[in-house]
Design a protein around this motif. Sequence first.
Motif, PDB file in Angstrom:
ATOM      1  N   PRO A  86      12.399   8.408 -12.147  1.00 47.28           N
ATOM      2  CA  PRO A  86      12.704   8.410 -13.577  1.00 47.28           C
ATOM      3  C   PRO A  86      11.577   7.795 -14.417  1.00 47.28           C
ATOM      4  CG  PRO A  86      14.631   7.702 -12.345  1.00 47.28           C
ATOM      5  CD  PRO A  86      13.478   7.789 -11.361  1.00 47.28           C
ATOM      6  N   GLU A  87      10.779   6.908 -13.811  1.00 51.27           N
ATOM      7  CA  GLU A  87       9.663   6.268 -14.513  1.00 51.27           C
ATOM      8  C   GLU A  87       8.379   7.102 -14.454  1.00 51.27           C
ATOM      9  OE1 GLU A  87      12.766   3.696 -13.294  1.00 51.27           O
ATOM     10  OE2 GLU A  87      11.382   4.701 -11.939  1.00 51.27           O
ATOM     11  N   GLY A  88       8.425   8.235 -13.751  1.00 49.26           N
ATOM     12  CA  GLY A  88       7.251   9.102 -13.648  1.00 49.26           C
ATOM     13  C   GLY A  88       6.409   8.890 -12.406  1.00 49.26           C
ATOM     14  N   ASP A  89       6.853   8.007 -11.483  1.00 48.60           N
ATOM     15  CA  ASP A  89       6.119   7.818 -10.229  1.00 48.60           C
ATOM     16  C   ASP A  89       6.153   9.100  -9.420  1.00 48.60           C
ATOM     17  OD1 ASP A  89       5.685   5.059 -10.745  1.00 48.60           O
ATOM     18  OD2 ASP A  89       7.665   4.581  -9.944  1.00 48.60           O
ATOM     19  N   ARG A  90       5.040   9.359  -8.729  1.00 51.30           N
ATOM     20  CA  ARG A  90       4.930  10.550  -7.882  1.00 51.30           C
ATOM     21  C   ARG A  90       4.351  10.131  -6.537  1.00 51.30           C
ATOM     22  NH1 ARG A  90       5.989  14.752 -10.435  1.00 51.30           N
ATOM     23  NH2 ARG A  90       4.733  16.486  -9.744  1.00 51.30           N
ATOM     24  N   VAL A  91       4.377  11.030  -5.602  1.00 45.86           N
ATOM     25  CA  VAL A  91       3.775  10.794  -4.295  1.00 45.86           C
ATOM     26  C   VAL A  91       2.289  10.500  -4.485  1.00 45.86           C
ATOM     27  CG1 VAL A  91       3.222  11.898  -2.092  1.00 45.86           C
ATOM     28  CG2 VAL A  91       5.498  12.198  -3.118  1.00 45.86           C
ATOM     29  N   THR A  92       1.778   9.530  -3.741  1.00 42.54           N
ATOM     30  CA  THR A  92       0.399   9.062  -3.875  1.00 42.54           C
ATOM     31  C   THR A  92      -0.400   9.383  -2.625  1.00 42.54           C
ATOM     32  OG1 THR A  92       1.135   7.215  -5.255  1.00 42.54           O
ATOM     33  CG2 THR A  92      -1.022   6.995  -4.203  1.00 42.54           C
ATOM     34  N   ARG A  93      -1.581   9.954  -2.793  1.00 40.18           N
ATOM     35  CA  ARG A  93      -2.529  10.093  -1.682  1.00 40.18           C
ATOM     36  C   ARG A  93      -3.266   8.773  -1.586  1.00 40.18           C
ATOM     37  NH1 ARG A  93      -5.013  14.817   0.420  1.00 40.18           N
ATOM     38  NH2 ARG A  93      -2.838  15.449   0.368  1.00 40.18           N
ATOM     39  N   ALA A  94      -3.125   8.105  -0.442  1.00 44.26           N
ATOM     40  CA  ALA A  94      -3.661   6.761  -0.268  1.00 44.26           C
ATOM     41  C   ALA A  94      -4.629   6.717   0.903  1.00 44.26           C
ATOM     42  CB  ALA A  94      -2.511   5.783  -0.040  1.00 44.26           C
ATOM     43  N   GLY A  95      -5.715   5.964   0.738  1.00 44.23           N
ATOM     44  CA  GLY A  95      -6.711   5.825   1.780  1.00 44.23           C
ATOM     45  C   GLY A  95      -6.803   4.411   2.302  1.00 44.23           C
ATOM     46  N   SER A  96      -7.846   4.160   3.088  1.00 44.45           N
ATOM     47  CA  SER A  96      -8.067   2.854   3.707  1.00 44.45           C
ATOM     48  C   SER A  96      -7.978   1.744   2.675  1.00 44.45           C
ATOM     49  CB  SER A  96      -9.446   2.816   4.359  1.00 44.45           C
ATOM     50  OG  SER A  96      -9.533   3.798   5.351  1.00 44.45           O
ATOM     51  N   GLY A  97      -7.252   0.685   3.036  1.00 43.87           N
ATOM     52  CA  GLY A  97      -7.071  -0.453   2.141  1.00 43.87           C
ATOM     53  C   GLY A  97      -5.843  -0.348   1.270  1.00 43.87           C
ATOM     54  N   SER A  98      -5.185   0.801   1.262  1.00 38.74           N
ATOM     55  CA  SER A  98      -3.954   0.968   0.470  1.00 38.74           C
ATOM     56  C   SER A  98      -2.775   0.356   1.210  1.00 38.74           C
ATOM     57  CB  SER A  98      -3.670   2.447   0.220  1.00 38.74           C
ATOM     58  OG  SER A  98      -4.697   3.034  -0.529  1.00 38.74           O
ATOM     59  N   CYS A  99      -1.800  -0.099   0.430  1.00 39.18           N
ATOM     60  CA  CYS A  99      -0.636  -0.788   0.974  1.00 39.18           C
ATOM     61  C   CYS A  99       0.626  -0.244   0.309  1.00 39.18           C
ATOM     62  CB  CYS A  99      -0.795  -2.277   0.668  1.00 39.18           C
ATOM     63  SG  CYS A  99       0.547  -3.318   1.198  1.00 39.18           S
ATOM     64  N   MET A 100       1.702  -0.115   1.078  1.00 41.04           N
ATOM     65  CA  MET A 100       3.003   0.268   0.531  1.00 41.04           C
ATOM     66  C   MET A 100       4.037  -0.731   1.040  1.00 41.04           C
ATOM     67  SD  MET A 100       5.175   3.869   0.854  1.00 41.04           S
ATOM     68  CE  MET A 100       5.500   3.862   2.616  1.00 41.04           C
ATOM     69  N   PHE A 101       4.758  -1.368   0.115  1.00 41.03           N
ATOM     70  CA  PHE A 101       5.858  -2.267   0.456  1.00 41.03           C
ATOM     71  C   PHE A 101       7.164  -1.565   0.136  1.00 41.03           C
ATOM     72  CE2 PHE A 101       9.076  -5.350  -0.981  1.00 41.03           C
ATOM     73  CZ  PHE A 101       9.313  -5.949   0.240  1.00 41.03           C
ATOM     74  N   VAL A 102       8.131  -1.677   1.036  1.00 40.99           N
ATOM     75  CA  VAL A 102       9.418  -1.001   0.870  1.00 40.99           C
ATOM     76  C   VAL A 102      10.546  -2.027   1.039  1.00 40.99           C
ATOM     77  CG1 VAL A 102      10.905   0.852   1.678  1.00 40.99           C
ATOM     78  CG2 VAL A 102       8.410   1.097   1.862  1.00 40.99           C
ATOM     79  N   PRO A 103      11.246  -2.364  -0.066  1.00 42.50           N
ATOM     80  CA  PRO A 103      12.395  -3.263   0.053  1.00 42.50           C
ATOM     81  C   PRO A 103      13.630  -2.500   0.547  1.00 42.50           C
ATOM     82  CG  PRO A 103      12.089  -2.637  -2.236  1.00 42.50           C
ATOM     83  CD  PRO A 103      10.964  -2.001  -1.457  1.00 42.50           C
ATOM     84  N   PRO A 104      14.658  -3.216   1.009  1.00 44.27           N
ATOM     85  CA  PRO A 104      15.884  -2.536   1.421  1.00 44.27           C
ATOM     86  C   PRO A 104      16.441  -1.687   0.281  1.00 44.27           C
ATOM     87  CG  PRO A 104      15.954  -4.853   2.041  1.00 44.27           C
ATOM     88  CD  PRO A 104      14.746  -4.668   1.159  1.00 44.27           C
ATOM     89  N   GLY A 105      16.962  -0.514   0.630  1.00 45.14           N
ATOM     90  CA  GLY A 105      17.573   0.376  -0.357  1.00 45.14           C
ATOM     91  C   GLY A 105      16.614   1.318  -1.055  1.00 45.14           C
ATOM     92  N   CYS A 106      15.319   1.224  -0.773  1.00 47.42           N
ATOM     93  CA  CYS A 106      14.320   2.065  -1.440  1.00 47.42           C
ATOM     94  C   CYS A 106      13.978   3.283  -0.570  1.00 47.42           C
ATOM     95  CB  CYS A 106      13.049   1.258  -1.696  1.00 47.42           C
ATOM     96  SG  CYS A 106      11.718   2.218  -2.452  1.00 47.42           S
ATOM     97  N   PRO A 107      14.246   4.499  -1.048  1.00 47.93           N
ATOM     98  CA  PRO A 107      13.807   5.679  -0.297  1.00 47.93           C
ATOM     99  C   PRO A 107      12.282   5.668  -0.155  1.00 47.93           C
ATOM    100  CG  PRO A 107      15.349   6.305  -2.010  1.00 47.93           C
ATOM    101  CD  PRO A 107      14.971   4.869  -2.264  1.00 47.93           C
ATOM    102  N   HIS A 108      11.812   6.052   1.022  1.00 43.14           N
ATOM    103  CA  HIS A 108      10.375   6.051   1.261  1.00 43.14           C
ATOM    104  C   HIS A 108      10.021   7.082   2.328  1.00 43.14           C
ATOM    105  CE1 HIS A 108      12.172   3.230   4.078  1.00 43.14           C
ATOM    106  NE2 HIS A 108      11.117   3.400   4.888  1.00 43.14           N
ATOM    107  N   ALA A 109       8.733   7.439   2.341  1.00 39.56           N
ATOM    108  CA  ALA A 109       8.249   8.426   3.301  1.00 39.56           C
ATOM    109  C   ALA A 109       6.736   8.343   3.385  1.00 39.56           C
ATOM    110  CB  ALA A 109       8.669   9.833   2.869  1.00 39.56           C
TER     111      ALA A 109
END
Length: 174
Positions: A86-109
Amino acid sequence: MNGLVVSPGQGRRLVTKAQEITFKVTASQGTFASVFEVVVPPGFDVGAHVHTRQEELFYILEGQLDLCAFEPIERTPDDWRGWTSPEGDRVTRAGSGSCMFVPPGCPHAFTNPTDEPTRVLFLSYPPPDHESYFEELSRIFSHGAEVDSNAVQRLRDRYDVDQITPLRHGTPAS
Protein backbone atom coordinates in the motif's frame (compact mmCIF):
# COMPACT_ATOMS: atom_id res chain seq x y z
CA MET A 1 32.73 -20.37 28.96
CA ASN A 2 34.16 -20.17 25.45
CA GLY A 3 32.95 -18.44 22.32
CA LEU A 4 32.97 -19.90 18.85
CA VAL A 5 35.08 -19.15 15.79
CA VAL A 6 33.95 -20.75 12.53
CA SER A 7 36.46 -20.45 9.69
CA PRO A 8 35.56 -20.17 5.99
CA GLY A 9 34.45 -23.55 4.69
CA GLN A 10 33.77 -24.83 8.20
CA GLY A 11 30.42 -25.90 9.64
CA ARG A 12 28.04 -28.77 9.03
CA ARG A 13 26.87 -28.80 5.39
CA LEU A 14 23.56 -29.92 3.90
CA VAL A 15 23.53 -30.11 0.12
CA THR A 16 20.30 -30.62 -1.83
CA LYS A 17 19.24 -29.95 -5.39
CA ALA A 18 17.55 -26.77 -4.11
CA GLN A 19 20.19 -25.22 -1.84
CA GLU A 20 23.51 -25.68 -0.11
CA ILE A 21 23.34 -24.80 3.58
CA THR A 22 26.25 -24.63 6.04
CA PHE A 23 25.31 -24.50 9.72
CA LYS A 24 27.61 -21.90 11.32
CA VAL A 25 26.00 -21.33 14.75
CA THR A 26 23.28 -23.58 16.12
CA ALA A 27 21.14 -23.87 19.23
CA SER A 28 23.84 -26.10 20.72
CA GLN A 29 26.11 -23.02 20.88
CA GLY A 30 23.59 -20.49 22.22
CA THR A 31 20.15 -18.92 22.09
CA PHE A 32 20.97 -15.77 20.06
CA ALA A 33 20.02 -17.17 16.63
CA SER A 34 20.69 -19.96 14.19
CA VAL A 35 23.24 -18.76 11.63
CA PHE A 36 23.67 -20.35 8.22
CA GLU A 37 25.58 -19.69 5.04
CA VAL A 38 23.26 -20.51 2.16
CA VAL A 39 24.16 -20.91 -1.51
CA VAL A 40 21.05 -20.10 -3.55
CA PRO A 41 21.28 -21.66 -7.02
CA PRO A 42 20.12 -19.92 -10.20
CA GLY A 43 16.34 -20.08 -10.55
CA PHE A 44 15.61 -20.99 -6.93
CA ASP A 45 12.48 -19.23 -5.60
CA VAL A 46 11.66 -19.85 -1.93
CA GLY A 47 8.10 -18.63 -2.61
CA ALA A 48 6.34 -15.97 -0.59
CA HIS A 49 5.55 -17.11 2.92
CA VAL A 50 5.01 -15.78 6.43
CA HIS A 51 5.99 -16.90 9.97
CA THR A 52 4.05 -16.07 13.12
CA ARG A 53 7.02 -16.63 15.51
CA GLN A 54 10.24 -16.46 13.49
CA GLU A 55 12.43 -13.42 12.86
CA GLU A 56 14.88 -13.64 9.94
CA LEU A 57 17.76 -11.65 8.58
CA PHE A 58 19.31 -12.19 5.13
CA TYR A 59 22.64 -10.59 4.18
CA ILE A 60 23.88 -11.09 0.61
CA LEU A 61 27.58 -11.96 0.58
CA GLU A 62 28.00 -12.57 -3.17
CA GLY A 63 25.58 -12.40 -6.09
CA GLN A 64 22.06 -11.05 -6.43
CA LEU A 65 18.57 -11.88 -5.22
CA ASP A 66 15.15 -10.39 -5.79
CA LEU A 67 13.80 -9.63 -2.30
CA CYS A 68 10.34 -8.93 -0.91
CA ALA A 69 9.46 -8.13 2.73
CA PHE A 70 6.06 -6.45 2.95
CA GLU A 71 2.32 -7.08 3.01
CA PRO A 72 1.09 -6.62 -0.56
CA ILE A 73 -2.10 -4.92 -1.62
CA GLU A 74 -3.13 -8.33 -2.94
CA ARG A 75 -1.56 -11.71 -2.14
CA THR A 76 -1.52 -13.40 -5.53
CA PRO A 77 -1.17 -17.18 -5.09
CA ASP A 78 1.04 -17.95 -8.11
CA ASP A 79 3.78 -15.30 -8.14
CA TRP A 80 4.97 -12.67 -5.66
CA ARG A 81 7.39 -10.84 -7.95
CA GLY A 82 4.75 -8.32 -9.09
CA TRP A 83 3.57 -7.47 -5.58
CA THR A 84 3.24 -3.86 -4.41
CA SER A 85 2.59 -2.67 -0.86
CA PRO A 86 0.00 0.00 0.00
CA GLU A 87 2.99 2.34 0.55
CA GLY A 88 4.35 1.62 -2.95
CA ASP A 89 7.10 -0.85 -1.96
CA ARG A 90 8.02 -3.28 -4.72
CA VAL A 91 10.30 -6.27 -5.11
CA THR A 92 13.96 -5.17 -4.95
CA ARG A 93 16.92 -6.50 -6.92
CA ALA A 94 19.63 -6.64 -4.28
CA GLY A 95 23.35 -7.33 -4.54
CA SER A 96 26.32 -7.95 -2.27
CA GLY A 97 26.06 -6.03 0.99
CA SER A 98 22.26 -5.83 0.88
CA CYS A 99 20.27 -6.92 3.92
CA MET A 100 16.63 -7.92 4.48
CA PHE A 101 15.10 -8.14 7.97
CA VAL A 102 11.78 -9.95 8.38
CA PRO A 103 9.76 -9.60 11.60
CA PRO A 104 7.07 -12.14 12.56
CA GLY A 105 3.89 -11.74 10.49
CA CYS A 106 5.62 -10.12 7.49
CA PRO A 107 5.19 -11.88 4.12
CA HIS A 108 8.57 -12.31 2.46
CA ALA A 109 10.31 -14.08 -0.40
CA PHE A 110 13.51 -14.27 -2.37
CA THR A 111 14.61 -15.68 -5.69
CA ASN A 112 17.89 -15.91 -7.55
CA PRO A 113 17.00 -14.50 -11.00
CA THR A 114 20.59 -14.77 -12.31
CA ASP A 115 22.65 -17.49 -13.95
CA GLU A 116 25.14 -17.55 -11.03
CA PRO A 117 24.83 -18.92 -7.48
CA THR A 118 24.29 -16.36 -4.70
CA ARG A 119 25.83 -16.68 -1.22
CA VAL A 120 23.75 -15.44 1.71
CA LEU A 121 24.32 -15.21 5.45
CA PHE A 122 21.00 -16.15 7.05
CA LEU A 123 20.05 -15.65 10.71
CA SER A 124 16.90 -17.08 12.23
CA TYR A 125 15.43 -16.56 15.69
CA PRO A 126 14.51 -18.46 17.77
CA PRO A 127 16.79 -21.43 17.29
CA PRO A 128 16.59 -24.35 16.50
CA ASP A 129 13.43 -24.20 14.34
CA HIS A 130 15.17 -23.48 11.02
CA GLU A 131 17.93 -25.98 11.82
CA SER A 132 15.38 -28.79 12.13
CA TYR A 133 13.41 -27.50 9.15
CA PHE A 134 16.49 -27.48 6.87
CA GLU A 135 17.51 -30.98 8.01
CA GLU A 136 14.06 -32.40 7.24
CA LEU A 137 13.78 -30.46 3.98
CA SER A 138 17.12 -31.87 2.80
CA ARG A 139 15.77 -35.40 3.34
CA ILE A 140 12.68 -34.58 1.26
CA PHE A 141 14.80 -33.10 -1.56
CA SER A 142 17.11 -36.14 -1.56
CA HIS A 143 14.34 -38.58 -2.56
CA GLY A 144 14.33 -38.98 -6.33
CA ALA A 145 14.02 -36.49 -9.17
CA GLU A 146 10.63 -35.05 -8.18
CA VAL A 147 10.00 -33.22 -4.92
CA ASP A 148 7.00 -34.44 -2.92
CA SER A 149 5.09 -31.16 -2.57
CA ASN A 150 2.74 -32.70 0.01
CA ALA A 151 5.69 -33.66 2.21
CA VAL A 152 7.08 -30.11 1.89
CA GLN A 153 3.68 -28.68 2.87
CA ARG A 154 3.40 -30.95 5.92
CA LEU A 155 6.90 -29.85 6.95
CA ARG A 156 6.04 -26.18 6.53
CA ASP A 157 2.86 -26.64 8.56
CA ARG A 158 4.93 -28.05 11.46
CA TYR A 159 7.54 -25.26 11.33
CA ASP A 160 5.43 -22.09 11.24
CA VAL A 161 5.71 -21.54 7.48
CA ASP A 162 2.47 -20.31 5.90
CA GLN A 163 3.25 -20.70 2.20
CA ILE A 164 1.58 -18.08 -0.04
CA THR A 165 3.20 -18.81 -3.42
CA PRO A 166 4.99 -22.01 -4.52
CA LEU A 167 8.61 -22.89 -3.87
CA ARG A 168 10.37 -23.35 -7.23
CA HIS A 169 13.82 -24.42 -8.33
CA GLY A 170 15.24 -24.59 -11.81
CA THR A 171 15.68 -22.10 -14.63
CA PRO A 172 15.86 -18.44 -13.54
CA ALA A 173 12.71 -16.46 -14.25
CA SER A 174 13.58 -12.97 -15.46
